[in-house]
Enzyme design. Structure first.
Site, PDB file in Angstrom:
ATOM      1  N   PRO A   1     -47.906  35.415 -29.802  1.00 17.72           N
ATOM      2  CA  PRO A   1     -48.768  34.586 -30.659  1.00 17.72           C
ATOM      3  C   PRO A   1     -49.836  33.909 -29.802  1.00 17.72           C
ATOM      4  CG  PRO A   1     -46.703  33.458 -30.247  1.00 17.72           C
ATOM      5  CD  PRO A   1     -46.602  34.779 -29.546  1.00 17.72           C
TER       6      PRO A   1
ATOM      7  N   ASP B   1     -50.493  32.240 -24.443  1.00 23.32           N
ATOM      8  CA  ASP B   1     -49.324  32.418 -25.290  1.00 23.32           C
ATOM      9  C   ASP B   1     -48.910  31.041 -25.804  1.00 23.32           C
ATOM     10  OD1 ASP B   1     -46.838  32.880 -26.430  1.00 23.32           O
ATOM     11  OD2 ASP B   1     -46.177  34.259 -24.854  1.00 23.32           O
ATOM     12  N   HIS B   2     -49.006  30.856 -27.115  1.00 21.27           N
ATOM     13  CA  HIS B   2     -48.734  29.526 -27.686  1.00 21.27           C
ATOM     14  C   HIS B   2     -47.261  29.163 -27.609  1.00 21.27           C
ATOM     15  CE1 HIS B   2     -50.204  26.009 -29.606  1.00 21.27           C
ATOM     16  NE2 HIS B   2     -51.234  26.596 -30.214  1.00 21.27           N
ATOM     17  N   ARG B   3     -46.405  30.097 -27.226  1.00 19.06           N
ATOM     18  CA  ARG B   3     -44.990  29.777 -27.066  1.00 19.06           C
ATOM     19  C   ARG B   3     -44.725  29.019 -25.774  1.00 19.06           C
ATOM     20  NH1 ARG B   3     -42.650  35.764 -27.517  1.00 19.06           N
ATOM     21  NH2 ARG B   3     -44.362  35.974 -26.002  1.00 19.06           N
TER      22      ARG B   3
ATOM     23  N   CYS C   1     -46.906  26.973 -24.118  1.00 20.53           N
ATOM     24  CA  CYS C   1     -47.540  25.650 -24.049  1.00 20.53           C
ATOM     25  C   CYS C   1     -48.335  25.402 -25.325  1.00 20.53           C
ATOM     26  CB  CYS C   1     -48.459  25.548 -22.826  1.00 20.53           C
ATOM     27  SG  CYS C   1     -49.931  26.577 -22.908  1.00 20.53           S
TER      28      CYS C   1
END
Length: 490
Positions: free
Chosen positions: A283, A460-462, A464
């Site tokens: 994501p 990658d929004h997972r 940070c």
């Protein structure tokens, strides 16, 4: 009596399961030394020269250029014997070096012997056991020569006589090498059952090009589509033809050209798989900022002019940006991470293995600068230059193309300002750099023309949130605008 050993396509590491034959480096009948490169193959990672672990006479090759083979498939067979047996060979008589005689040598040796000697061999066979370039025994490479071992002459004589008779019956135009370089041209001809020996090449020195093959294919297609003439003419009375009204001929629509199909394999296939997986699993989000790079360009000019010619190679903008990235990753280690889906954990990595995107004739590759966090701008620049040259010549090893933890993508060389790059899976972020161009800019309260660049960070929004990604990008921008900020970490 020499023994025949079968050399199979070895495991080239990095999880590679297949390779495409790009160019054979030896012919049937050549004498090869232990660990001499015999074939050049292309994997999903790089071009690799594969050395043969046996020394002797090549008796057979398996696979044409352009053929894709899985690991473990036979590549060639080598007749291995005592030093006296192989040393007694001489140059073949004139006219005996044809492909037909080479096939006779293979028959005399016997295909069953090769399978029996694969892998282990007997105590008399000399083999290094090494299959990767750079890990051989260092034995000198023998000069290539086409030979016929005298020890095999008695068993080969009958086959040579038969082969000579067949060779004499074949027209000269059919014999000899075909002026084709590209494996894709050979494959295209095979797919359409086209004999390349019947074509006249339009390239330099009669080289057969892809356009020549496509033109011949179109001619065959049009010939097949043309109606066949009737076997007997039908007589029509003049009176009948006189009363028949004239029918205007209807023009047939031209056949539209067939769509071109390009296999997704090799480097292109590996890139496609990785990009699709990245979009499917990660994501990602992107943030960007316009930056005044005037001071960075001035600092680079000062570095390259200081010390004169003895100061060494010039520092590139990419090397400075790479050094800025390593400093930023030290402050924001969240972006030097990967995600372990099975354990549902974020793995923060201690070393920065910095990848940089490089466009080559074979497609996009990402060479990796190992331990970039421990290098200065000079060291990073020298390694980038070395890897870039290896990428241009197709000599990057699989190890030099894997293991990256963060990627720097300088798409400004294509003359564009911005982009939203796709993360290089399984990394967590990529910094994109646009072109540096003069633009109107407010500097110290006044409008001025400054050197401006757009920086974009896809993350990658997972691993940070936006605050961390924004802090990383802002720190990089501050270092670009005020290079003295880097002095704190140098």
């Amino acid at each position: 009596m020499p023994q025949v050993f079968e050399f199979k396509l070895p495991d080239l590491g990095e999880g590679l399961t297949e390779a495409e034959i790009v160019r054979w480096l030896v012919e049937v009948g050549d004498v090869v030394a232990i660990d001499q490169p015999v074939v050049e193959v292309e994997t999903a990672k790089a071009m690799v020269e594969v050395p043969c672990p046996y020394g002797g006479v090549v008796t057979a090759r398996f696979g044409e250029e352009g053929t894709e083979l899985p690991v473990g498939t036979p590549l060639l067979t080598v007749a291995v014997g005592s030093e006296g047996a192989l040393g007694s060979v001489g140059l073949a008589d004139s006219g005996s070096g044809s492909g037909a005689e080479a096939g006779a040598v293979v028959s005399a040796v016997g295909p069953g012997a090769g399978s029996g000697g694969s892998g282990s061999g007997s105590g008399e066979a000399e083999a290094s056991g090494n299959v990767l370039v750079g890990y051989g025994t260092g034995a000198p490479v023998a000069r290539r020569r086409r030979v016929r071992p005298e020890a095999m002459a008695a068993s080969v004589a009958a086959h040579v006589t038969a082969a000579a008779a067949v060779s004499a019956a074949v027209p000269d135009a059919v014999q000899g090498p075909v002026a084709v370089v590209s494996p894709l041209v050979r494959k295209l001809a095979r797919q359409h059952d086209l004999d390349l020996r019947q074509l006249a090449g339009s390239g330099p020195d009669g080289l057969i090009l892809r356009a020549d093959v496509e033109s011949a294919i179109r001619a065959l297609t049009e010939g097949a589509a043309a109606p066949a003439p009737t076997s007997a003419a039908v007589s029509v009375p003049e009176s009948v033809s006189a009363v028949q009204p004239s029918v205007p001929s209807v023009a047939q629509p031209a056949e539209s050209p067939a769509a071109e199909r390009i296999p997704l394999r090799g480097v292109r296939g590996a890139v496609a798989d990785k990009l699709a997986r990245s979009r499917r699993e990660i994501p990602d989000a992107t943030c960007w900022v316009d930056v005044d790079a005037t001071e960075l360009m001035a600092a680079r000019s000062a570095m390259n002019s200081a010390g004169g010619p003895a100061a060494g190679p010039k520092v590139s903008v990419l090397a400075l940006l790479a050094r800025i990235c390593t400093a930023a990753l030290a402050r924001f280690p969240e972006l030097n991470s990967t995600v372990d889906l099975e354990a549902r954990e974020i793995v923060r990595l201690p070393e920065v293995h910095l990848g940089f995107a490089a466009q080559t004739e074979r497609g996009l590759v990402v060479p990796v600068v190992r331990d970039a966090q421990a290098r200065n701008a000079d060291s990073i620049g020298a390694e980038i230059a070395r890897l870039t040259e290896a990428a241009r010549t197709g000599r990057l090893t699989p190890a030099e193309l894997t293991g990256g933890t963060f990627t720097l993508n300088n798409y400004g060389v294509f003359g564009v300002d911005g982009s939203t790059p796709i993360i290089n899976h399984p990394e967590a972020a990529m910094l994109g750099v646009g072109r540096i161009v003069p633009k109107p800019w407010v500097h110290e309260g006044e409008l001025a023309v400054r050197q401006v660049v757009q920086l974009s960070l896809t993350f990658d929004h997972r691993v940070c949130d936006g605050g961390t990604a924004g802090g990383f990008l802002r720190y990089v921008a501050d270092c670009v605008e005020q290079p003295a900020v880097l002095l704190r970490v140098l």
